[in-house]
Design a protein around this motif. Structure first.
Motif, short mmCIF file in Angstrom:
data_model
loop_
_atom_site.label_atom_id
_atom_site.label_comp_id
_atom_site.label_asym_id
_atom_site.label_seq_id
_atom_site.Cartn_x
_atom_site.Cartn_y
_atom_site.Cartn_z
N ARG A 251 30.24 -21.30 43.97
CA ARG A 251 29.22 -20.26 44.01
C ARG A 251 28.51 -20.27 45.36
O ARG A 251 28.29 -19.22 45.96
N ARG A 252 28.19 -21.45 45.84
CA ARG A 252 27.54 -21.55 47.15
C ARG A 252 28.47 -21.10 48.27
O ARG A 252 28.03 -20.46 49.22
N ALA A 253 29.74 -21.44 48.17
CA ALA A 253 30.70 -21.03 49.19
C ALA A 253 30.87 -19.52 49.20
O ALA A 253 31.00 -18.92 50.27
N GLU B 224 30.31 -17.08 52.39
CA GLU B 224 31.33 -16.14 52.86
C GLU B 224 30.76 -14.73 52.94
O GLU B 224 31.08 -13.98 53.86
N THR B 225 29.90 -14.37 51.99
CA THR B 225 29.28 -13.05 52.03
C THR B 225 28.41 -12.91 53.28
O THR B 225 28.45 -11.88 53.96
N ALA B 226 27.63 -13.94 53.58
CA ALA B 226 26.81 -13.91 54.79
C ALA B 226 27.69 -13.82 56.04
O ALA B 226 27.36 -13.08 56.99
N GLY C 292 30.42 -8.09 60.39
CA GLY C 292 30.31 -6.63 60.44
C GLY C 292 29.28 -6.17 61.45
O GLY C 292 29.50 -5.20 62.18
N GLU C 293 28.14 -6.86 61.50
CA GLU C 293 27.11 -6.50 62.48
C GLU C 293 27.61 -6.74 63.91
O GLU C 293 27.33 -5.94 64.80
#
Length: 113
Positions: A67-69, A73-75, A81-82
């Motif tokens: 869950r933490r990983a 990965e989302t961050a 993307g930025e």
């Protein structure tokens, strides 16, 4: 979490209790070696209960790590993307007001007010 842990642990404890009772009966009415054998055998289901609880804890720990990983990965995807949408180095250093001359997203400034 595994739903079968509760009934499985109850079965292990019942088996261990039965084997311990058999060890007591053998000690009273049978050979001592058989009582020792049943006493040792009654410990095996207890070890199984401990093993099952350790496995459950490890699965919870691994689920928490996954869950933490996934959050990390989302961050990473957001930051990537930025960075991909950034124009050029001057754009970064001027807080998005100026562009390099070679920047393809450079918009010429208008003299109109």
């Amino acid at each position: 979490m595994n739903r079968s842990l509760g009934p499985l642990s109850a079965l292990y404890i019942a088996t261990s209790t039965g084997l311990a009772w058999t060890a007591v009966l053998e000690l009273r009415h049978g050979p001592v070696w058989a009582a020792c054998l049943f006493a040792a055998t009654s410990l095996v289901p207890v070890i199984a209960v401990v093993r099952e609880s350790v496995i459950r804890d490890q699965r919870r720990w691994m689920a928490e790590l996954e869950r933490r990983a996934a959050g990390a990965e989302t961050a990473d995807h957001i930051v990537r993307g930025e960075l991909d949408t950034a124009c050029c180095e001057r754009w970064w250093t001027s807080c998005g007001t100026d562009h390099d001359t070679s920047c393809p997203r450079r918009v010429p400034r208008s003299s109109a007010a």
